[in-house]
Scaffold this active site. Structure first.
Site, short mmCIF file in Angstrom:
data_model
loop_
_atom_site.label_atom_id
_atom_site.label_comp_id
_atom_site.label_asym_id
_atom_site.label_seq_id
_atom_site.Cartn_x
_atom_site.Cartn_y
_atom_site.Cartn_z
CG ASP A 1 -1.70 -1.26 1.44
OD1 ASP A 1 -2.10 -1.86 0.43
OD2 ASP A 1 -1.91 -1.64 2.60
CD GLU B 1 -8.85 -2.81 -1.23
OE1 GLU B 1 -9.35 -2.95 -0.11
OE2 GLU B 1 -8.03 -3.62 -1.70
O1 FUB Z 1 -3.12 -3.53 3.57
C1 FUB Z 1 -4.44 -3.77 3.99
C2 FUB Z 1 -5.41 -3.48 2.89
O2 FUB Z 1 -5.12 -4.27 1.76
C3 FUB Z 1 -5.39 -2.09 2.37
O3 FUB Z 1 -5.94 -1.16 3.22
C4 FUB Z 1 -6.11 -2.30 1.09
O4 FUB Z 1 -6.05 -1.23 0.21
C5 FUB Z 1 -5.44 -3.55 0.59
O5 FUB Z 1 -4.25 -3.29 -0.10
#
Ligand code: FUB
Length: 364
Positions: free
Chosen positions: A54, A264
């Site tokens: 991320d 997301e």
């Molecule tokens: O790293 C945890 C979660 O996985 C992140 O918040 C999302 O975007 C995904 O990459």
């Protein structure tokens, strides 16, 4: 974040996973040191000593700083709500150039030092204003509800000191803070399934909020959120709004449109006076982009700009370094495990018509 899959999807994922595993077995032990000239990957991890994901990249004082999640093998069993992403601190990385290795600056903020947080420190972002660096981070509070916190430091690498409470009005996860050329800053956030966005309606939390997409296939897809930041960067200055992502025909994108709908990992960058809202489509694993004339939207969906990486999650940032644009992303090259990821960087090209050239993370 991960969602329940249909049997057909499970079969496809199983086939893809097996293919990855077979391919990794053929080159066992070599992935981490392969040069990009010989490996199947577009680029190599920027750091191999720790697992990172991320990546939110920024250039502060001419140096590249990456604010990633710090993946660990916590032993938490995997489930569809992402409990196995059980991270408990943040590390800041720095790089002198996009071609070198990254330096790990140690623990910048730990969950135990955040008074309101319980567990799962997920994808963070950072910002700088008036001599202070801000780290924005999602974590589940003591009631297991994702909130977004802020911590401050006098240097880009911290250590950061967390505010005693999460940002009022914040919820869900994956904060990304964009500062416009006029000095105003905006936070984009939200993520469905494990990110809990589906539990929030008009700013109110419903723990029994929709659990499956299948009931809502023909409805407008859940929208990411945006709020203007206050001058001191510690709170929202105004209401949280939905980020509208429309088709070129001006229509809403529906839940069933998995190739285009928001899942997301929001990010915004400005190029040629246009605002590019980029995001992950989640279970179809694309990075997609939409363009608008205002940081608050609406944004018009354009296309995907990266095909799926190895691994379940897709998360990115886009930054300009010395006049060139780069995509910071992650995959699972080092571990081949969903929750143990590694950050990478690759060139990103805006074409003459403003479109972003499609990036292939795996060589064909
Ligand atoms: O790293 C945890 C979660 O996985 C992140 O918040 C999302 O975007 C995904 O990459």
């Amino acid at each position: 974040m991960k969602k329940l899959k249909t049997p057909a999807m499970l079969l496809l994922v199983a086939m893809a996973t097996t293919a990855c595993q077979q391919s990794d077995k053929q080159t066992a032990g070599q992935e981490s040191t392969d040069s990009t000239a010989t490996s199947k990957y577009l680029s190599d991890p920027v750091i191999e000593e720790i697992y990172t994901a991320d990546p939110s990249a920024h250039v502060f004082d001419g140096k590249i700083y990456i604010y990633p999640s710090h993946d660990i093998d916590a032993g938490t069993p995997e489930n569809d709500m992402g409990d196995h992403f059980d991270m408990n601190d943040y590390r800041v990385l720095s790089m002198d150039s996009v071609t070198g290795k990254a330096t790990d600056h140690g623990v910048a903020l730990s969950v135990k030092d955040v008074p309101w947080a319980g567990r799962q420190m997920w994808a963070p972002d950072a910002a700088y204003k008036n001599g202070t660096y801000y780290l924005y981070f999602p974590a589940k509070d003591k009631n297991d509800v994702f909130r977004i916190g802020v911590a401050t430091a006098k240097t880009p690498t911290g250590p950061f000191k967390a505010e005693p409470k999460p940002i009022e009005g914040s919820y869900s996860m994956d904060p990304a803070v964009f500062t416009d050329t006029d000095g105003n800053s905006y936070m984009y956030f939200g993520g469905i399934w494990g990110g809990q966005l589906q539990r929030w309606n008009d700013g109110k939390y419903d723990p029994n909020g929709s659990k499956t997409d299948s009931q809502k296939e023909d409805e407008t897809a859940l929208a990411p959120r945006v709020a203007k930041m206050s001058k001191d960067m510690l709170s929202f200055d105004g209401p949280v709004k939905e980020v509208k992502i429309l088709t070129k025909e001006g229509k809403e994108i529906l839940t069933k449109d998995h190739d285009r709908r928001f899942f997301e990992a929001s990010w915004v960058h400005k190029y040629n006076d246009k605002y590019y809202f980029t995001y992950s489509t989640g279970d179809t694993h694309y990075l997609a982009y939409a363009i608008g004339n205002s940081p608050m939207g609406p944004f018009t969906y354009q296309d995907k700009f990266m095909n799926p990486v190895q691994g379940w999650t897709t998360h990115h940032s886009i930054a300009e370094v010395k006049g060139k644009w780069y995509l910071f992303y992650h995959d699972t090259q080092l571990s081949n495990k969903t929750h143990l990821r590694n950050v990478k960087v690759a060139p990103l090209e805006h074409q003459a018509d403003g479109s972003i050239k499609l990036i292939e993370p795996l060589k064909k």
